[in-house]
Design an enzyme around this catalytic site. Structure first.
Site, PDB file in Angstrom:
ATOM      1  CE1 TYR A  57      -3.400  -2.620  -0.059  1.00  0.00           C
ATOM      2  CE2 TYR A  57      -3.843  -2.218   2.248  1.00  0.00           C
ATOM      3  CZ  TYR A  57      -4.131  -2.878   1.079  1.00  0.00           C
ATOM      4  OH  TYR A  57      -5.152  -3.804   1.041  1.00  0.00           O
ATOM      5  CG  LEU A 228     -18.069   2.182   2.700  1.00  0.00           C
ATOM      6  CD1 LEU A 228     -17.339   3.394   3.265  1.00  0.00           C
ATOM      7  CD2 LEU A 228     -19.513   2.149   3.186  1.00  0.00           C
ATOM      8  CB  ALA A 229     -19.982   0.112  -3.610  1.00  0.00           C
ATOM      9  N   GLY A 231     -18.142   4.512  -3.278  1.00  0.00           N
ATOM     10  CA  GLY A 231     -19.063   5.643  -3.304  1.00  0.00           C
ATOM     11  C   GLY A 231     -20.155   5.570  -4.345  1.00  0.00           C
TER      12      GLY A 231
END
Length: 318
Positions: A57, A228-229, A231
Protein backbone atom coordinates in the site's frame (compact mmCIF):
# COMPACT_ATOMS: atom_id res chain seq x y z
CA UNK A 1 -11.97 -26.07 13.58
CA UNK A 2 -13.89 -23.05 14.86
CA UNK A 3 -12.09 -21.66 17.92
CA UNK A 4 -12.35 -18.60 20.12
CA UNK A 5 -9.29 -17.24 18.32
CA UNK A 6 -10.90 -17.29 14.90
CA UNK A 7 -14.61 -17.07 15.62
CA UNK A 8 -16.36 -14.92 13.05
CA UNK A 9 -17.51 -11.39 13.80
CA UNK A 10 -19.12 -8.75 11.62
CA UNK A 11 -17.35 -5.86 13.37
CA UNK A 12 -15.81 -3.59 10.71
CA UNK A 13 -12.07 -3.14 10.20
CA UNK A 14 -10.32 0.00 9.02
CA UNK A 15 -8.40 -0.42 5.76
CA UNK A 16 -5.25 1.72 5.63
CA UNK A 17 -4.63 1.64 1.86
CA UNK A 18 -5.53 5.35 1.53
CA UNK A 19 -2.89 6.50 4.03
CA UNK A 20 0.64 7.63 3.25
CA UNK A 21 0.30 9.96 0.28
CA UNK A 22 0.76 9.01 -3.36
CA UNK A 23 1.45 5.67 -5.05
CA UNK A 24 4.60 7.20 -6.52
CA UNK A 25 8.16 7.46 -5.19
CA UNK A 26 7.51 10.74 -3.37
CA UNK A 27 8.29 10.45 0.36
CA UNK A 28 5.60 11.09 2.93
CA UNK A 29 5.83 14.11 5.21
CA UNK A 30 4.07 15.95 8.00
CA UNK A 31 0.89 16.44 5.95
CA UNK A 32 0.56 12.70 5.24
CA UNK A 33 1.16 11.84 8.89
CA UNK A 34 -1.46 14.38 9.96
CA UNK A 35 -4.00 12.99 7.47
CA UNK A 36 -3.31 9.44 8.67
CA UNK A 37 -3.74 10.50 12.28
CA UNK A 38 -7.10 12.11 11.49
CA UNK A 39 -8.37 8.94 9.78
CA UNK A 40 -7.10 6.60 12.51
CA UNK A 41 -8.54 8.84 15.23
CA UNK A 42 -11.94 8.78 13.52
CA UNK A 43 -11.82 4.99 13.27
CA UNK A 44 -10.93 4.64 16.95
CA UNK A 45 -13.67 7.09 17.92
CA UNK A 46 -16.37 4.91 16.37
CA UNK A 47 -15.04 1.76 18.02
CA UNK A 48 -12.86 0.19 15.31
CA UNK A 49 -9.81 -1.57 16.75
CA UNK A 50 -8.53 -3.68 13.83
CA UNK A 51 -6.37 -1.93 11.24
CA UNK A 52 -5.69 -3.62 7.90
CA UNK A 53 -2.50 -3.01 5.91
CA UNK A 54 -0.50 -4.54 3.08
CA UNK A 55 3.20 -4.17 2.39
CA UNK A 56 2.45 -2.73 -1.06
CA UNK A 57 0.00 0.00 0.00
CA UNK A 58 1.47 3.29 -1.24
CA UNK A 59 4.72 1.36 -1.78
CA UNK A 60 5.05 0.78 1.96
CA UNK A 61 4.20 4.33 2.97
CA UNK A 62 0.85 3.32 4.49
CA UNK A 63 2.62 1.05 6.96
CA UNK A 64 5.34 3.66 7.54
CA UNK A 65 3.00 6.53 8.49
CA UNK A 66 1.09 4.17 10.76
CA UNK A 67 4.38 3.23 12.37
CA UNK A 68 5.11 6.92 12.95
CA UNK A 69 1.86 7.24 14.88
CA UNK A 70 2.53 4.10 16.91
CA UNK A 71 5.91 5.54 17.85
CA UNK A 72 4.26 8.77 19.01
CA UNK A 73 1.68 6.90 21.13
CA UNK A 74 3.17 3.63 22.40
CA UNK A 75 -0.02 2.82 24.30
CA UNK A 76 -1.98 2.63 21.04
CA UNK A 77 -0.37 -0.64 20.00
CA UNK A 78 -1.83 -2.45 23.00
CA UNK A 79 -5.34 -1.29 22.11
CA UNK A 80 -5.47 -2.43 18.49
CA UNK A 81 -5.16 -5.47 16.27
CA UNK A 82 -2.63 -4.99 13.50
CA UNK A 83 -3.17 -6.91 10.26
CA UNK A 84 -1.03 -6.78 7.14
CA UNK A 85 -0.54 -8.72 3.91
CA UNK A 86 2.28 -9.87 1.66
CA UNK A 87 2.56 -11.72 -1.63
CA UNK A 88 2.33 -9.05 -4.35
CA UNK A 89 5.37 -7.50 -6.02
CA UNK A 90 4.46 -4.23 -7.71
CA UNK A 91 5.65 -3.33 -11.19
CA UNK A 92 8.92 -1.41 -11.26
CA UNK A 93 9.89 0.30 -14.52
CA UNK A 94 9.93 -2.36 -17.21
CA UNK A 95 9.67 -5.17 -14.66
CA UNK A 96 6.03 -6.31 -14.44
CA UNK A 97 4.15 -6.87 -11.24
CA UNK A 98 3.92 -10.49 -10.13
CA UNK A 99 2.80 -12.58 -7.16
CA UNK A 100 5.45 -14.12 -4.91
CA UNK A 101 4.59 -16.43 -2.03
CA UNK A 102 7.91 -18.22 -1.80
CA UNK A 103 8.75 -18.92 1.82
CA UNK A 104 11.92 -16.83 1.78
CA UNK A 105 10.00 -13.89 0.31
CA UNK A 106 7.29 -14.12 2.98
CA UNK A 107 9.95 -14.07 5.71
CA UNK A 108 11.67 -11.03 4.21
CA UNK A 109 8.46 -9.10 3.63
CA UNK A 110 7.31 -9.66 7.21
CA UNK A 111 10.60 -8.31 8.55
CA UNK A 112 10.20 -5.23 6.35
CA UNK A 113 6.61 -4.68 7.52
CA UNK A 114 7.63 -5.01 11.16
CA UNK A 115 10.29 -2.34 10.61
CA UNK A 116 7.90 0.07 8.90
CA UNK A 117 5.15 -0.48 11.45
CA UNK A 118 7.62 -0.10 14.33
CA UNK A 119 6.26 -3.11 16.15
CA UNK A 120 7.70 -6.44 17.23
CA UNK A 121 4.71 -8.56 16.24
CA UNK A 122 1.98 -8.67 13.59
CA UNK A 123 -1.34 -9.89 14.95
CA UNK A 124 -2.65 -11.27 11.64
CA UNK A 125 -0.72 -11.85 8.40
CA UNK A 126 -2.72 -12.47 5.21
CA UNK A 127 -1.34 -13.94 2.00
CA UNK A 128 -2.45 -11.24 -0.43
CA UNK A 129 -3.14 -13.18 -3.64
CA UNK A 130 -2.59 -16.76 -4.84
CA UNK A 131 0.82 -17.42 -6.42
CA UNK A 132 0.47 -20.21 -9.01
CA UNK A 133 4.12 -21.20 -8.51
CA UNK A 134 3.93 -21.32 -4.74
CA UNK A 135 4.65 -24.59 -2.95
CA UNK A 136 2.10 -24.97 -0.12
CA UNK A 137 4.63 -26.90 1.97
CA UNK A 138 7.14 -24.05 1.58
CA UNK A 139 4.49 -21.50 2.58
CA UNK A 140 3.47 -23.56 5.60
CA UNK A 141 7.09 -23.88 6.71
CA UNK A 142 7.55 -20.09 6.53
CA UNK A 143 4.33 -19.35 8.42
CA UNK A 144 5.17 -21.90 11.10
CA UNK A 145 8.61 -20.32 11.54
CA UNK A 146 7.14 -16.83 11.85
CA UNK A 147 4.75 -18.04 14.53
CA UNK A 148 7.46 -19.95 16.41
CA UNK A 149 9.65 -16.84 16.43
CA UNK A 150 6.80 -14.76 17.87
CA UNK A 151 6.73 -12.44 14.85
CA UNK A 152 3.15 -13.26 13.73
CA UNK A 153 0.31 -14.43 15.95
CA UNK A 154 -2.27 -15.60 13.38
CA UNK A 155 -2.55 -16.16 9.65
CA UNK A 156 -5.11 -15.87 6.88
CA UNK A 157 -5.48 -15.33 3.15
CA UNK A 158 -6.93 -12.83 0.73
CA UNK A 159 -8.65 -13.30 -2.62
CA UNK A 160 -8.64 -17.10 -2.33
CA UNK A 161 -11.28 -19.76 -2.87
CA UNK A 162 -12.24 -22.70 -0.69
CA UNK A 163 -10.01 -25.25 -2.42
CA UNK A 164 -6.95 -23.00 -2.14
CA UNK A 165 -7.60 -22.36 1.55
CA UNK A 166 -8.17 -26.06 2.24
CA UNK A 167 -4.95 -27.06 0.46
CA UNK A 168 -2.89 -24.68 2.58
CA UNK A 169 -4.76 -25.51 5.79
CA UNK A 170 -4.04 -29.21 5.33
CA UNK A 171 -0.34 -28.41 5.70
CA UNK A 172 -0.68 -26.10 8.69
CA UNK A 173 -1.30 -26.89 12.33
CA UNK A 174 -2.26 -23.26 12.91
CA UNK A 175 -5.81 -22.36 11.81
CA UNK A 176 -6.27 -19.88 8.97
CA UNK A 177 -8.48 -17.24 10.53
CA UNK A 178 -9.48 -14.85 7.72
CA UNK A 179 -10.16 -14.56 3.99
CA UNK A 180 -10.42 -11.05 2.56
CA UNK A 181 -12.45 -10.71 -0.66
CA UNK A 182 -13.97 -7.85 -2.63
CA UNK A 183 -17.62 -7.88 -1.52
CA UNK A 184 -20.20 -5.10 -1.67
CA UNK A 185 -23.62 -4.21 -3.02
CA UNK A 186 -21.77 -3.38 -6.26
CA UNK A 187 -19.45 -6.41 -6.35
CA UNK A 188 -22.03 -9.16 -5.88
CA UNK A 189 -20.55 -12.23 -7.60
CA UNK A 190 -20.09 -13.89 -4.17
CA UNK A 191 -23.83 -13.79 -3.44
CA UNK A 192 -24.84 -14.39 -7.07
CA UNK A 193 -22.90 -17.67 -6.98
CA UNK A 194 -25.33 -18.98 -4.37
CA UNK A 195 -28.34 -18.71 -6.69
CA UNK A 196 -26.85 -19.11 -10.18
CA UNK A 197 -25.91 -22.76 -9.76
CA UNK A 198 -27.44 -24.81 -12.60
CA UNK A 199 -28.09 -21.74 -14.76
CA UNK A 200 -26.37 -20.53 -17.91
CA UNK A 201 -25.42 -17.31 -16.14
CA UNK A 202 -23.69 -19.31 -13.43
CA UNK A 203 -20.98 -20.48 -15.81
CA UNK A 204 -19.92 -16.87 -16.39
CA UNK A 205 -20.00 -15.83 -12.74
CA UNK A 206 -16.48 -16.89 -11.87
CA UNK A 207 -16.75 -16.76 -8.07
CA UNK A 208 -15.58 -20.09 -6.56
CA UNK A 209 -18.83 -21.64 -5.32
CA UNK A 210 -18.57 -23.04 -1.83
CA UNK A 211 -16.06 -20.47 -0.55
CA UNK A 212 -18.51 -18.72 1.78
CA UNK A 213 -19.74 -22.06 3.07
CA UNK A 214 -16.19 -23.32 3.67
CA UNK A 215 -15.21 -20.18 5.56
CA UNK A 216 -18.34 -20.26 7.67
CA UNK A 217 -17.96 -23.94 8.54
CA UNK A 218 -14.25 -23.61 9.40
CA UNK A 219 -14.33 -20.40 11.41
CA UNK A 220 -12.54 -18.36 8.73
CA UNK A 221 -13.62 -14.74 9.08
CA UNK A 222 -14.79 -13.23 5.79
CA UNK A 223 -13.51 -9.67 5.40
CA UNK A 224 -15.03 -7.51 2.65
CA UNK A 225 -12.70 -5.05 0.97
CA UNK A 226 -14.36 -2.38 -1.18
CA UNK A 227 -17.34 -2.60 1.20
CA UNK A 228 -18.59 0.95 0.48
CA UNK A 229 -18.50 0.28 -3.29
CA UNK A 230 -16.19 3.25 -3.96
CA UNK A 231 -19.06 5.64 -3.30
CA UNK A 232 -21.28 4.34 -6.12
CA UNK A 233 -24.39 4.39 -3.93
CA UNK A 234 -23.54 7.42 -1.81
CA UNK A 235 -22.79 10.12 -4.38
CA UNK A 236 -20.91 8.78 -7.41
CA UNK A 237 -23.63 7.02 -9.41
CA UNK A 238 -22.59 6.16 -12.95
CA UNK A 239 -25.80 4.60 -14.35
CA UNK A 240 -29.59 4.71 -13.93
CA UNK A 241 -29.41 1.40 -12.07
CA UNK A 242 -26.85 2.78 -9.63
CA UNK A 243 -28.98 5.89 -9.12
CA UNK A 244 -32.02 3.74 -8.36
CA UNK A 245 -29.98 1.75 -5.86
CA UNK A 246 -28.64 4.94 -4.28
CA UNK A 247 -32.19 6.25 -3.93
CA UNK A 248 -33.26 3.08 -2.14
CA UNK A 249 -30.20 3.20 0.12
CA UNK A 250 -31.00 6.81 1.00
CA UNK A 251 -34.68 6.02 1.67
CA UNK A 252 -33.83 3.12 3.96
CA UNK A 253 -31.26 5.24 5.77
CA UNK A 254 -33.74 8.04 6.34
CA UNK A 255 -36.41 5.67 7.58
CA UNK A 256 -34.04 4.03 10.04
CA UNK A 257 -32.32 7.28 11.02
CA UNK A 258 -28.89 6.02 10.03
CA UNK A 259 -26.41 7.02 7.35
CA UNK A 260 -26.39 5.56 3.82
CA UNK A 261 -22.93 4.15 4.57
CA UNK A 262 -24.45 2.21 7.46
CA UNK A 263 -27.08 0.67 5.19
CA UNK A 264 -24.39 -0.51 2.75
CA UNK A 265 -22.39 -2.11 5.54
CA UNK A 266 -25.49 -3.61 7.14
CA UNK A 267 -26.26 -5.30 3.81
CA UNK A 268 -22.98 -7.20 4.10
CA UNK A 269 -23.23 -7.81 7.84
CA UNK A 270 -26.78 -9.20 7.54
CA UNK A 271 -25.53 -12.19 5.51
CA UNK A 272 -25.31 -15.40 7.59
CA UNK A 273 -21.66 -15.86 6.59
CA UNK A 274 -20.96 -13.05 9.11
CA UNK A 275 -19.02 -10.72 6.85
CA UNK A 276 -16.78 -8.07 8.42
CA UNK A 277 -16.58 -4.97 6.18
CA UNK A 278 -13.26 -3.22 5.62
CA UNK A 279 -13.82 0.55 5.62
CA UNK A 280 -11.24 1.95 3.23
CA UNK A 281 -12.01 5.66 2.96
CA UNK A 282 -9.42 8.11 4.30
CA UNK A 283 -12.11 10.79 4.85
CA UNK A 284 -12.66 11.14 8.63
CA UNK A 285 -16.25 12.30 8.09
CA UNK A 286 -17.09 9.27 6.00
CA UNK A 287 -15.40 7.00 8.53
CA UNK A 288 -17.57 8.48 11.30
CA UNK A 289 -20.63 7.91 9.09
CA UNK A 290 -20.05 4.18 9.60
CA UNK A 291 -20.43 4.35 13.40
CA UNK A 292 -23.82 2.61 13.54
CA UNK A 293 -22.44 -0.38 11.62
CA UNK A 294 -19.87 -0.76 14.41
CA UNK A 295 -22.05 -0.37 17.48
CA UNK A 296 -25.45 -1.67 16.29
CA UNK A 297 -26.58 -5.04 14.87
CA UNK A 298 -27.62 -5.00 11.19
CA UNK A 299 -31.01 -3.29 10.98
CA UNK A 300 -32.28 -4.75 7.70
CA UNK A 301 -35.08 -7.29 7.52
CA UNK A 302 -35.38 -10.08 4.95
CA UNK A 303 -37.40 -8.04 2.44
CA UNK A 304 -35.20 -4.94 2.75
CA UNK A 305 -32.04 -6.98 2.16
CA UNK A 306 -33.55 -8.53 -0.96
CA UNK A 307 -34.86 -5.17 -2.18
CA UNK A 308 -31.33 -3.76 -2.12
CA UNK A 309 -29.93 -6.80 -3.92
CA UNK A 310 -32.60 -6.89 -6.61
CA UNK A 311 -32.41 -3.14 -7.26
CA UNK A 312 -28.63 -3.28 -7.61
CA UNK A 313 -28.97 -6.44 -9.71
CA UNK A 314 -31.44 -4.86 -12.09
CA UNK A 315 -32.96 -8.20 -13.14
CA UNK A 316 -35.21 -10.76 -11.40
CA UNK A 317 -33.74 -13.79 -9.70
CA UNK A 318 -33.60 -16.97 -11.82
Amino acid sequence: MTTEANASTTRPLYGCMGLGGTWGPEPYGAAEIEAAEAAITAALEIGITTFDHADIYRHGKSEAVFGELLARDPGLRRRITLQTKCGIRLADGERPGIYDLRGKTILRRVEESLTRLRTDVIDVLLLHRPDPLADPDDIAEALTALHAQGLVRRFGVSNMGAAQIAALQSRLRLPLVANQLEMSLHRRDWVEASVLLNTSAGAANGFPFGTLEYCRDHGVQLQAWGALAQGRFTGLQESPQERATADLVAALAAGKQVTPETVLLWWLQRHPARIAPVIGTADPGRIRACRQAVDQPPGLDHEEWYALWLTARGTPLP
